[in-house]
Design a protein around this motif. Sequence first.
Motif, PDB file in Angstrom:
ATOM      1  N   SER A 121      -9.398  81.316 -38.034  1.00  0.00           N
ATOM      2  CA  SER A 121     -10.266  82.018 -38.978  1.00  0.00           C
ATOM      3  C   SER A 121     -11.722  81.649 -38.747  1.00  0.00           C
ATOM      4  O   SER A 121     -12.611  82.523 -38.703  1.00  0.00           O
ATOM      5  N   GLN A 122     -12.011  80.373 -38.606  1.00  0.00           N
ATOM      6  CA  GLN A 122     -13.385  79.935 -38.401  1.00  0.00           C
ATOM      7  C   GLN A 122     -13.952  80.469 -37.092  1.00  0.00           C
ATOM      8  O   GLN A 122     -15.099  80.946 -37.034  1.00  0.00           O
ATOM      9  N   LEU A 169     -11.485  80.467 -48.424  1.00  0.00           N
ATOM     10  CA  LEU A 169     -12.201  81.340 -47.491  1.00  0.00           C
ATOM     11  C   LEU A 169     -12.655  82.624 -48.171  1.00  0.00           C
ATOM     12  O   LEU A 169     -13.727  83.158 -47.860  1.00  0.00           O
ATOM     13  N   ASP A 172     -15.813  81.714 -49.932  1.00  0.00           N
ATOM     14  CA  ASP A 172     -16.932  81.430 -49.030  1.00  0.00           C
ATOM     15  C   ASP A 172     -17.409  82.653 -48.252  1.00  0.00           C
ATOM     16  O   ASP A 172     -18.604  82.783 -47.966  1.00  0.00           O
ATOM     17  N   TRP A 173     -16.490  83.535 -47.893  1.00  0.00           N
ATOM     18  CA  TRP A 173     -16.848  84.592 -46.943  1.00  0.00           C
ATOM     19  C   TRP A 173     -16.955  85.977 -47.555  1.00  0.00           C
ATOM     20  O   TRP A 173     -17.281  86.937 -46.859  1.00  0.00           O
TER      21      TRP A 173
END
Length: 261
Positions: A121-122, A169, A172-173
């Motif tokens: 993912s990162q 996530l 954050d995203w």
Amino acid sequence: MRFQDQVVVVTGAARGIGFAAAQLFAREGAHVVVNDLHAQAVEQAVRALQDAGGRARGLPADAGDEGAVRAAVAHVVAECGHIDVLVNNAGIMVRAAAEELDSAAWRRGMAVNLDAVFHWSQAVATASMIPRRRGAIVNVASLAGLVAIPNGAAYVASKHGVVGLTKALAVDWGRYNIRVNALCPGMTWTDLSKKDQERDPGMFIERERRIPLGHAAQPQEQAEAILFLASAAASAVHGLIMNVDGGNLAMSSGSSLPRAR
């Protein structure tokens, strides 16, 4: 077609739910990147997708190896230009009573089932989705990410971690328009579950009896849910933990199912 010309990476895609998802993405016009551990299995899956008229390429790599993951993502971006959808499906089952579980098995379970989800993912987000301000990530957890199963401490802990990571996530995203959701499959008739059934058929008969719909899912049914979460139809769906389990979680009280009249 829902995914016409989109680049979709599916990890653990040589068989089971991952391959079923790759098939559906290919039918919907996507350029599918098939990742799995063994090169021969990847080649066979790619050939099957291409023989059916789909666009696919292979990407053998150990999902639990951070360096291999980052190299794989860089390769896809270099070849395809970007990545629209990531499906983190790769996973392994580690079975052992908690008191007998050795540290090597624990770490391998965490590496493949949880660490890999973060690293994929990162890497995909930083290399493609954040700069483009769009993307969809679907993490395949498990019903064991919501409840416990016997002799599955490493599996249960890692899949609960996937559920928590999905929420983190998503928080954050979201600002980058990257949607992150998770699928929690219940009992599903993959090749692995069929082999387990051969070893202990009675256990699987009993498990199916506890499912309110009366039967386990097929890989394609899980794949359909993955495609929904990745599609424009789910444009406002973000941070969702979706269990596809025939009602199994709803029956987690331990009570017996009502009999048909």
